[in-house]
Motif scaffolding. Structure first.
Motif, PDB file in Angstrom:
ATOM      1  N   LYS A  11      45.219  34.207 -27.876  1.00  0.00           N
ATOM      2  CA  LYS A  11      45.725  35.561 -27.621  1.00  0.00           C
ATOM      3  C   LYS A  11      44.762  36.616 -28.142  1.00  0.00           C
ATOM      4  O   LYS A  11      44.480  37.598 -27.453  1.00  0.00           O
ATOM      5  CB  LYS A  11      47.109  35.744 -28.260  1.00  0.00           C
ATOM      6  N   ALA A  12      44.259  36.429 -29.358  1.00  0.00           N
ATOM      7  CA  ALA A  12      43.329  37.405 -29.939  1.00  0.00           C
ATOM      8  C   ALA A  12      42.041  37.465 -29.132  1.00  0.00           C
ATOM      9  O   ALA A  12      41.486  38.547 -28.900  1.00  0.00           O
ATOM     10  CB  ALA A  12      43.038  37.060 -31.395  1.00  0.00           C
ATOM     11  N   PHE A  13      41.558  36.311 -28.683  1.00  0.00           N
ATOM     12  CA  PHE A  13      40.328  36.267 -27.897  1.00  0.00           C
ATOM     13  C   PHE A  13      40.510  37.006 -26.571  1.00  0.00           C
ATOM     14  O   PHE A  13      39.664  37.819 -26.182  1.00  0.00           O
ATOM     15  CB  PHE A  13      39.912  34.818 -27.641  1.00  0.00           C
ATOM     16  N   ASN A  50      31.018  35.243 -33.645  1.00  0.00           N
ATOM     17  CA  ASN A  50      29.555  35.270 -33.577  1.00  0.00           C
ATOM     18  C   ASN A  50      29.010  36.177 -32.482  1.00  0.00           C
ATOM     19  O   ASN A  50      27.801  36.335 -32.369  1.00  0.00           O
ATOM     20  CB  ASN A  50      29.014  33.848 -33.388  1.00  0.00           C
ATOM     21  N   CYS A  51      29.867  36.748 -31.674  1.00  0.00           N
ATOM     22  CA  CYS A  51      29.432  37.620 -30.589  1.00  0.00           C
ATOM     23  C   CYS A  51      29.649  39.078 -31.004  1.00  0.00           C
ATOM     24  O   CYS A  51      30.788  39.497 -31.206  1.00  0.00           O
ATOM     25  CB  CYS A  51      30.233  37.314 -29.322  1.00  0.00           C
ATOM     26  N   PRO A  52      28.584  39.857 -31.153  1.00  0.00           N
ATOM     27  CA  PRO A  52      28.726  41.248 -31.614  1.00  0.00           C
ATOM     28  C   PRO A  52      29.662  42.092 -30.747  1.00  0.00           C
ATOM     29  O   PRO A  52      30.389  42.933 -31.260  1.00  0.00           O
ATOM     30  CB  PRO A  52      27.299  41.807 -31.557  1.00  0.00           C
ATOM     31  N   GLN A  53      29.687  41.846 -29.441  1.00  0.00           N
ATOM     32  CA  GLN A  53      30.552  42.620 -28.550  1.00  0.00           C
ATOM     33  C   GLN A  53      32.037  42.328 -28.792  1.00  0.00           C
ATOM     34  O   GLN A  53      32.887  43.182 -28.573  1.00  0.00           O
ATOM     35  CB  GLN A  53      30.238  42.337 -27.071  1.00  0.00           C
ATOM     36  N   LEU A  54      32.360  41.116 -29.223  1.00  0.00           N
ATOM     37  CA  LEU A  54      33.755  40.710 -29.393  1.00  0.00           C
ATOM     38  C   LEU A  54      34.265  40.813 -30.828  1.00  0.00           C
ATOM     39  O   LEU A  54      35.461  40.914 -31.062  1.00  0.00           O
ATOM     40  CB  LEU A  54      33.930  39.251 -28.942  1.00  0.00           C
ATOM     41  N   LYS A  55      33.364  40.771 -31.774  1.00  0.00           N
ATOM     42  CA  LYS A  55      33.726  40.609 -33.187  1.00  0.00           C
ATOM     43  C   LYS A  55      34.771  41.610 -33.677  1.00  0.00           C
ATOM     44  O   LYS A  55      35.803  41.226 -34.224  1.00  0.00           O
ATOM     45  CB  LYS A  55      32.462  40.709 -34.039  1.00  0.00           C
ATOM     46  N   THR A  56      34.552  42.896 -33.480  1.00  0.00           N
ATOM     47  CA  THR A  56      35.452  43.919 -33.996  1.00  0.00           C
ATOM     48  C   THR A  56      36.816  43.869 -33.310  1.00  0.00           C
ATOM     49  O   THR A  56      37.855  43.881 -33.966  1.00  0.00           O
ATOM     50  CB  THR A  56      34.828  45.316 -33.829  1.00  0.00           C
ATOM     51  N   ALA A  57      36.816  43.809 -31.982  1.00  0.00           N
ATOM     52  CA  ALA A  57      38.088  43.769 -31.250  1.00  0.00           C
ATOM     53  C   ALA A  57      38.865  42.498 -31.569  1.00  0.00           C
ATOM     54  O   ALA A  57      40.091  42.526 -31.676  1.00  0.00           O
ATOM     55  CB  ALA A  57      37.828  43.874 -29.748  1.00  0.00           C
ATOM     56  N   ALA A  61      42.600  42.344 -33.148  1.00  0.00           N
ATOM     57  CA  ALA A  61      43.677  41.597 -32.497  1.00  0.00           C
ATOM     58  C   ALA A  61      44.315  40.604 -33.465  1.00  0.00           C
ATOM     59  O   ALA A  61      45.544  40.470 -33.504  1.00  0.00           O
ATOM     60  CB  ALA A  61      43.143  40.868 -31.262  1.00  0.00           C
ATOM     61  N   ARG A  62      43.494  39.913 -34.256  1.00  0.00           N
ATOM     62  CA  ARG A  62      44.048  38.976 -35.244  1.00  0.00           C
ATOM     63  C   ARG A  62      44.914  39.716 -36.257  1.00  0.00           C
ATOM     64  O   ARG A  62      45.979  39.243 -36.639  1.00  0.00           O
ATOM     65  CB  ARG A  62      42.927  38.220 -35.982  1.00  0.00           C
ATOM     66  N   GLN A  63      44.448  40.903 -36.693  1.00  0.00           N
ATOM     67  CA  GLN A  63      45.231  41.689 -37.645  1.00  0.00           C
ATOM     68  C   GLN A  63      46.540  42.146 -37.014  1.00  0.00           C
ATOM     69  O   GLN A  63      47.584  42.135 -37.662  1.00  0.00           O
ATOM     70  CB  GLN A  63      44.432  42.894 -38.139  1.00  0.00           C
ATOM     71  N   ALA A  64      46.499  42.548 -35.753  1.00  0.00           N
ATOM     72  CA  ALA A  64      47.714  42.974 -35.064  1.00  0.00           C
ATOM     73  C   ALA A  64      48.704  41.817 -34.940  1.00  0.00           C
ATOM     74  O   ALA A  64      49.920  42.017 -35.068  1.00  0.00           O
ATOM     75  CB  ALA A  64      47.374  43.532 -33.684  1.00  0.00           C
ATOM     76  N   LEU A  65      48.196  40.627 -34.712  1.00  0.00           N
ATOM     77  CA  LEU A  65      49.076  39.457 -34.618  1.00  0.00           C
ATOM     78  C   LEU A  65      49.696  39.108 -35.963  1.00  0.00           C
ATOM     79  O   LEU A  65      50.809  38.597 -36.026  1.00  0.00           O
ATOM     80  CB  LEU A  65      48.302  38.249 -34.075  1.00  0.00           C
ATOM     81  N   ASN A  66      48.991  39.399 -37.053  1.00  0.00           N
ATOM     82  CA  ASN A  66      49.509  39.109 -38.387  1.00  0.00           C
ATOM     83  C   ASN A  66      50.315  40.262 -38.961  1.00  0.00           C
ATOM     84  O   ASN A  66      50.964  40.110 -39.987  1.00  0.00           O
ATOM     85  CB  ASN A  66      48.359  38.790 -39.343  1.00  0.00           C
ATOM     86  N   HIS A  67      50.287  41.436 -38.325  1.00  0.00           N
ATOM     87  CA  HIS A  67      50.912  42.646 -38.857  1.00  0.00           C
ATOM     88  C   HIS A  67      52.402  42.494 -39.195  1.00  0.00           C
ATOM     89  O   HIS A  67      52.805  42.871 -40.276  1.00  0.00           O
ATOM     90  CB  HIS A  67      50.713  43.810 -37.891  1.00  0.00           C
ATOM     91  N   PRO A  68      53.238  41.938 -38.332  1.00  0.00           N
ATOM     92  CA  PRO A  68      54.660  41.853 -38.678  1.00  0.00           C
ATOM     93  C   PRO A  68      54.921  41.091 -39.979  1.00  0.00           C
ATOM     94  O   PRO A  68      55.760  41.487 -40.773  1.00  0.00           O
ATOM     95  CB  PRO A  68      55.286  41.119 -37.489  1.00  0.00           C
TER      96      PRO A  68
END
Length: 147
Positions: A11-13, A50-57, A61-68
């Motif tokens: 999902k995060a990917f 490891n991909c600079p284009q994907l790393k931040t997003a 996304a992982r943080q948003a999934l862990n937020h609740p």
């Protein structure tokens, strides 16, 4: 059958790919296609980190999934402090980040709905998501599936 951790990674990917402005480099696309063809979805974590284009997003996304789970027990034992805070420009910047977080959460909700679709427990990867991971340009397909 995918594990809960692999499900979060997937999902995060997908959310990270959908939030890109342009396609990924060919070498990264080839890695993603290999993952889609072999079903080794756990490898997407390493690709995203490891991909600079994907790393931040991906991290967002992982943080948003862990937020609740992070918000669950906050503030239960402490009374709110009514002392006004001094003027701080960082508060405004933080508010902008929340808007981005809401957009990411909406995207993750769409992905979750697709993943659970007909499959009540979401243990299988849906055909649309497999298609994203096996196409030449996963970015273009992802933007079609999750506009």
């Amino acid at each position: 059958m995918i594990t809960p951790l692999t499900r979060v990674t997937l999902k995060a990917f997908l959310a990270a790919v959908c939030s890109l402005e342009e396609s990924l480099p060919d070498a990264v696309q080839a890695e993603i296609r290999t993952v889609g063809q072999t079903g080794e979805y756990g490898r997407l974590d390493a690709i995203a980190r490891n991909c600079p284009q994907l790393k931040t997003a991906y991290r967002e996304a992982r943080q948003a999934l862990n937020h609740p789970s992070q918000e669950r027990n906050k503030g239960g034992d402490f009374r709110p402090d009514k002392t006004p805070e001094p003027f701080n420009t960082e508060t405004e910047n933080f508010a902008r980040n929340i808007d981005g977080f809401k957009d990411m959460q909406a995207l993750l909700d769409k992905i979750e709905a697709e993943m659970t679709g007909n499959n009540a427990n979401g243990s299988e990867v849906p055909e649309k998501i497999e298609r994203i991971l096996t196409e030449e340009d996963c970015f273009a397909i992802a933007r079609q599936v999750f506009p």
